[in-house]
Design a protein around this motif. Sequence first.
Motif, short mmCIF file in Angstrom:
data_model
loop_
_atom_site.label_atom_id
_atom_site.label_comp_id
_atom_site.label_asym_id
_atom_site.label_seq_id
_atom_site.Cartn_x
_atom_site.Cartn_y
_atom_site.Cartn_z
N GLU A 34 -6.16 2.18 7.56
CA GLU A 34 -6.28 3.05 6.39
C GLU A 34 -5.22 4.16 6.37
O GLU A 34 -4.03 3.87 6.30
N ASP A 35 -5.64 5.41 6.52
CA ASP A 35 -4.71 6.51 6.20
C ASP A 35 -3.52 6.66 7.14
O ASP A 35 -2.53 7.30 6.76
N ARG A 66 -10.73 0.17 11.49
CA ARG A 66 -10.96 0.90 10.24
C ARG A 66 -10.20 0.21 9.12
O ARG A 66 -8.97 0.19 9.12
N LYS A 94 -14.54 6.69 3.83
CA LYS A 94 -15.00 7.42 2.64
C LYS A 94 -16.31 6.87 2.07
O LYS A 94 -16.44 6.66 0.85
N GLU A 118 -16.98 11.70 5.26
CA GLU A 118 -15.83 12.54 4.94
C GLU A 118 -15.72 12.89 3.46
O GLU A 118 -14.68 13.38 3.03
N ASP A 144 -10.39 14.84 5.80
CA ASP A 144 -10.69 14.52 4.40
C ASP A 144 -11.75 15.47 3.84
O ASP A 144 -11.67 15.92 2.70
MG MG Z 1 -10.14 10.01 6.18
#
Ligand code: MG
Length: 280
Positions: A34-35, A66, A94, A118, A144
Amino acid sequence: MRPYRSVLYIPAARERALEKARELPADAIIFDLEDAVAADEKDNARALLAGVLATADYGTRAKIVRINGLDTPWGREDAAAFRGAKVDAILIPKVGSPADVDAVAALIPDVPLWAMMETPAGILNAAAIAAHPRLAGMVMGTNDLAKELGTRFRPDREPMVASLGLCLLAARAFGRIAIDGVYNAFKDDDGLRAECRQGRDMGFDGKTVIHPAQIPVANEEFAPSEAEIELARRQIEAFDAAQRAGQGVAVVDGKIVENLHAVTARQILSRASAIAERAI
Ligand code: MG
Ligand code: COA
């Protein structure tokens, strides 16, 4: 009982970090699609990670992937790639409500699911999320959350404590693992140690970390100390002796020890022995 003192994020596109992690003393690894992975790296990262997880040996470290959210262009492909994979959990980013867990559960029927806590909606729905039958763990996504809330960083995390507490309550109400958020200043060991202590005092099982140098601090702070272990032994001894004498309460160091304290003491010893086994 499996220790989760240190849970290391690794960007799945970083081949060197994926390799290095096989020797790092983290209790668990979050392989991140993800991020920590740029948009134009997503497909490469997914393929690289699938290959690494199929072949590399991470020993006793828990392996958690993730994935991207299902509302992104990559989430469904991520879910398809890790359906049936030999991993310990899939971490959903999220999560706002149990419906977000349902949606991933339908795509991945065979792996325990963890939720990133988050978003403001997610925090308010923490109990319903924790109650989801497929959910096994919760990870605080404090970066986040700070962004969504407009929270400023404070060393005491006072603005974050309500959210941390709500998620911890939810996790404990349903017997889920609860992991604290990251400490961004990865060269500041003292700040990290203070945050680990706060999370440990609240009751979290461990801390997510972003750099190898943070692992020893989290491992130390989330393990029972020698003093705690020694006290637990004496409490159990005293309580057992009191019971044999037909009493329900013992006294150790001027403090009462009831059945519930003996239960906590036994938990401390079993955490300590799980950690000792992990170290072999
Ligand atoms: Mg995050
Ligand atoms: N996992 C495994 N190994 C890591 C690592 C990680 N998260 N972060 C760094 N390393 C390795 C590096 O590969 C390097 O190994 P080597 O010297 O044996 O080749 C060594 O640790 C030292 O790294 P360093 O040079 O100090 O850090 P860096 O500048 O390469 O990276 C960050 C710093 C913060 C960019 C990096 O640690 C990182 O990407 N962390 C994870 C971020 C993340 O996942 N965020 C999402 C969740 S919040």
